[in-house]
Motif scaffolding. Structure first.
Motif, PDB file in Angstrom:
ATOM      1  N   ARG A 279       0.423  -7.499  -5.355  1.00  0.00           N
ATOM      2  CA  ARG A 279      -0.791  -6.712  -5.040  1.00  0.00           C
ATOM      3  C   ARG A 279      -1.889  -7.442  -4.379  1.00  0.00           C
ATOM      4  O   ARG A 279      -2.528  -7.005  -3.353  1.00  0.00           O
ATOM      5  N   LYS A 283      -3.422  -6.523  -0.500  1.00  0.00           N
ATOM      6  CA  LYS A 283      -4.739  -6.617   0.069  1.00  0.00           C
ATOM      7  C   LYS A 283      -5.149  -7.566   1.054  1.00  0.00           C
ATOM      8  O   LYS A 283      -5.731  -7.256   1.949  1.00  0.00           O
ATOM      9  N   GLU A 286      -3.646  -6.505   4.617  1.00  0.00           N
ATOM     10  CA  GLU A 286      -4.389  -4.952   4.888  1.00  0.00           C
ATOM     11  C   GLU A 286      -5.575  -5.644   5.801  1.00  0.00           C
ATOM     12  O   GLU A 286      -6.435  -4.821   6.495  1.00  0.00           O
TER      13      GLU A 286
END
Length: 375
Positions: A279, A283, A286
């Motif tokens: 995760r 992030k 992105e």
């Protein structure tokens, strides 16, 4: 039917993961019974050793016949010792358990294994009969009777069982999604040396998967490539936590508990850390500028992040009674088998009543781990 999924969540696959542990496996049968009653019958069941036997009976029968078939198996293997201690108390019960285990080690367990005659040391060197104390032919007959392998191979419920290749020392999984499963695959997963003989499959010899890992949890978490959300009921027969031994018998028992339980905690901790890192990497990706998104390292990280499913792991751990001994995994008395079965039922019911289970939500970071039966 599964319990309704909370609003806003993808439907979960229910996975039942069954550890090895011989006679303690009746705990898993009781746990399955309570899970099925509550609407949590598995879509996928994986097992090692006795867990593989229970898993095959579950996956190899229609839902309405599974508990009855499990009951038939456990009543059969415990049928030779149906007495009870004459005196109440911890010490008399401990003595009874030792005597029961000695009886089974001498005469075997019906429908499971029987002593070799002539014994292995008198058999020709290198022959199959020279490689084990017991003959597991009764288990093969039992599997043919209690398991419909056509149902397994239709894969309505996925079945995975683990074994060890004797020559390479490598772990192997036999998975109904990838191959045709037969009784030999189940027997290979439970062929614990030197008690039970190796099992030949396609020219290779296999022993009990518990020699490498006593739980198939790692396989479920890391080696399947499945992106779906899962609720995994991990049913352990040995507890990692215990007390300081006071006698050599205590040492033998504690050593066995540590050896056969350690992989569960390791797999859970590693996967929890992995999910958190996935995760975090997503992030970070992105936020990358467009010119860096085609970078090979960024592409590799992107592929690694694809496995970010929501995972809930529910631990159900057999907790031994004060009178249980280091021989608990081959103490097949009817009394103990019934106690283990009931303990599995009770722990599942206690877990499903717990507020943390009733309020559970999709894990936002890492993985949700619940151990509620003793809470």
């Amino acid at each position: 039917m599964h319990e309704p999924v909370p609003p806003g969540r993808n439907e979960e696959r229910v996975v039942l993961v069954l550890q090895g542990g011989g006679a303690l496996g009746a705990y898993q049968a009781g746990a399955y019974e309570a899970l099925a009653e509550a609407g949590h019958a598995p879509d996928w069941v994986a097992g090692i050793s006795i867990g593989a036997v229970n898993a095959a009976i579950i996956a190899g029968n229609a839902p309405e016949r599974r508990v009855a078939r499990l009951r038939t198996f456990w009543e059969r293997v415990s049928s030779q010792v149906q007495a009870s201690p004459l005196i109440d108390g911890t010490d008399p019960r401990e003595l009874f358990n030792y005597m029961s285990a000695a009886y089974v080690s001498t005469l075997g367990a019906p429908g499971f294994f029987e002593p070799r005659f002539p014994p292995a040391p008198l058999m020709p060197r290198g022959s199959p009969a020279a490689l084990s104390v017991y003959d597991s032919a009764p288990l093969k007959e039992t599997l043919h009777e209690l398991v419909d392998f056509d149902i397994i191979n239709r894969c309505a419920v996925r079945l995975s069982v683990g074994a060890v290749n004797i020559r390479s020392g490598n772990f192997a999984y036999f998975d109904s999604q990838d191959m045709t499963i037969g009784p030999e695959h189940i027997m290979a997963s439970g062929a614990l040396p030197p008690g039970l003989p190796p099992v030949m499959i396609e020219g290779e010899a296999y022993w009990d998967g518990g020699l490498v890992s006593n739980t198939p949890l790692q396989y479920i978490l890391d080696y399947t490539g499945e992106p779906s959300d899962k609720c995994i009921f991990q049913v352990d027969l040995f507890s990692a936590r215990g007390t300081m031994p006071e006698t050599l018998f205590d040492v033998a028992q504690r050593e066995k508990e540590i050896r056969y339980s350690s992989r569960t905690r390791l797999a859970t901790d590693n996967y929890e850390q992995c999910q958190t890192m996935r995760r975090a990497a997503r992030k970070l990706l992105e936020r990358l500028p467009p010119e860096l998104c085609d970078n090979p390292e960024a592409q590799l990280l992107s592929q690694w992040c694809d496995g970010d499913a929501a995972i809930t792991i529910v631990h159900l751990i057999h907790r031994r009674a004060a009178y249980e001994t280091h021989a608990q995994d081959y103490e097949f008395s009817r009394l103990s088998v019934e106690e283990h079965w009931q303990a599995g039922r009770d722990d599942v019911r206690r877990t499903l009543r717990h507020p943390k289970w009733r309020r559970r939500e999709r894990p936002k970071e890492g993985v949700l781990v619940l151990n509620l039966a003793g809470d």
